[in-house]
Design an enzyme around this catalytic site. Structure first.
Site, PDB file in Angstrom:
ATOM      1  N   ASP A  71      34.563  42.087  34.944  1.00 42.35           N
ATOM      2  CA  ASP A  71      35.278  41.051  34.529  1.00 42.35           C
ATOM      3  C   ASP A  71      35.398  39.892  36.645  1.00 42.35           C
ATOM      4  OD1 ASP A  71      37.919  40.708  34.489  1.00 42.35           O
ATOM      5  OD2 ASP A  71      38.738  41.472  35.317  1.00 42.35           O
ATOM      6  N   ASP A  75      38.182  38.217  36.995  1.00 39.88           N
ATOM      7  CA  ASP A  75      39.355  37.591  38.543  1.00 39.88           C
ATOM      8  C   ASP A  75      39.685  38.929  38.833  1.00 39.88           C
ATOM      9  OD1 ASP A  75      39.510  34.992  37.903  1.00 39.88           O
ATOM     10  OD2 ASP A  75      40.520  35.710  36.002  1.00 39.88           O
ATOM     11  N   ASP A 119      40.122  45.055  36.914  1.00 40.29           N
ATOM     12  CA  ASP A 119      41.586  45.063  37.410  1.00 40.29           C
ATOM     13  C   ASP A 119      42.435  45.773  36.400  1.00 40.29           C
ATOM     14  OD1 ASP A 119      41.397  42.668  37.229  1.00 40.29           O
ATOM     15  OD2 ASP A 119      43.297  42.820  37.717  1.00 40.29           O
TER      16      ASP A 119
END
Lengths: 173, 173
Positions: free
Chosen positions: B7, B9, B133
């Site tokens: 990922d 961000d 996240d």
């Protein structure tokens, strides 16, 4: 629910006529739809391929492509029985991101943005079927590739081939 | 070669400090990093969420995010043993396409554009590991989710958790 990954250019977006018109205008030629084959260019004329990428790199190039016949109607029907994702190799032409996204919003408003994928190497796609005109995308694909006929893939064998969206309707519904 | 989907961000791009500064400036508040939790907003204050999407929708918002410590070094090492893809839910903020692509080019030039994926629903990703996240992305993922710690996911259990890139290095190498 099984999942179908559907390519954009040459499958739902009518790339080839726009490319042909752009090519003929730029190179002052009179090629026909069947004569233009960009997939041979990297061997036959790499310099021309660079020029083509510049023309296609115009951020508006993909904005006004036509819609391939019956794709809207058949995808609407398929979406009742399958999970539909649009998977396009947009990373090859990063200047196309916005035009491609807007084009989908305009012509396929029922497809949620969360089901749109801009990628490059399509082996990253996890789906049961992939409808695509470019056989390279089937090489390491985990599902079944369904080849959408285009002038550049007429010689390809080894995959189920469809000539149009009516045939996809018959095949998958 | 096994494949890792990474990922952007909060994993390689330091979204949270920029978001906090933007939030505090816009709402004239003094929240700390731990106090800001956008993941609760859709319940707690949906109007504010709309405002946040407008702020984040600025096409330059994602251009100047910092790089998460050690991510460049560890990803370079991982790429000797794994196939690396960057998989980011860019479809949530379509105005971010260009900034995200340029950011990757600047900070991770070794990652080929063909291994970048802008998507939404990450169940479309075919990989062995996903470092993310946001636990929602692991729900229907075909591989193993590895949870990158962030203030908003402290309560989540059920996945291998890493606090930083050094722990990923130890885990996967």
């Amino acid at each position: 629910m099984k999942r179908i990954a559907i390519d954009m250019d040459e499958v739902i977006a009518d790339f080839h006529p726009k490319m042909l018109a752009t090519w003929n205008a730029h190179f002052s030629q009179q090629l026909t739809l069947d004569e233009l084959n960009l997939f041979n260019l990297h061997q036959d004329d790499p310099d021309k391929l660079v020029e083509i990428f510049e023309l296609v790199g115009d951020p508006t190039f993909f904005a006004d492509l036509g819609v391939i016949a019956d794709s809207q109607r058949v995808i609407a029907r398929l979406s009742e029985h399958y999970e539909i994702f649009i998977t396009t190799a947009a990373m090859e032409v990063p200047t196309s991101f916005n035009a491609k996204f807007q084009w989908l919003k305009q012509h396929f408003p029922a497809i949620k943005p969360s089901n749109i994928v801009f990628c490059g190497n399509k082996s990253i796609i996890n789906a049961d079927y992939m409808i695509d005109d470019n056989v390279i995308n089937f090489a390491n694909f985990c599902g079944e590739g369904i080849l959408y006929s285009a002038p550049h893939n007429r010689h390809v064998t080894g995959y189920r081939r469809v000539e149009n969206w009516q045939e996809i309707e018959t095949l998958l519904l």
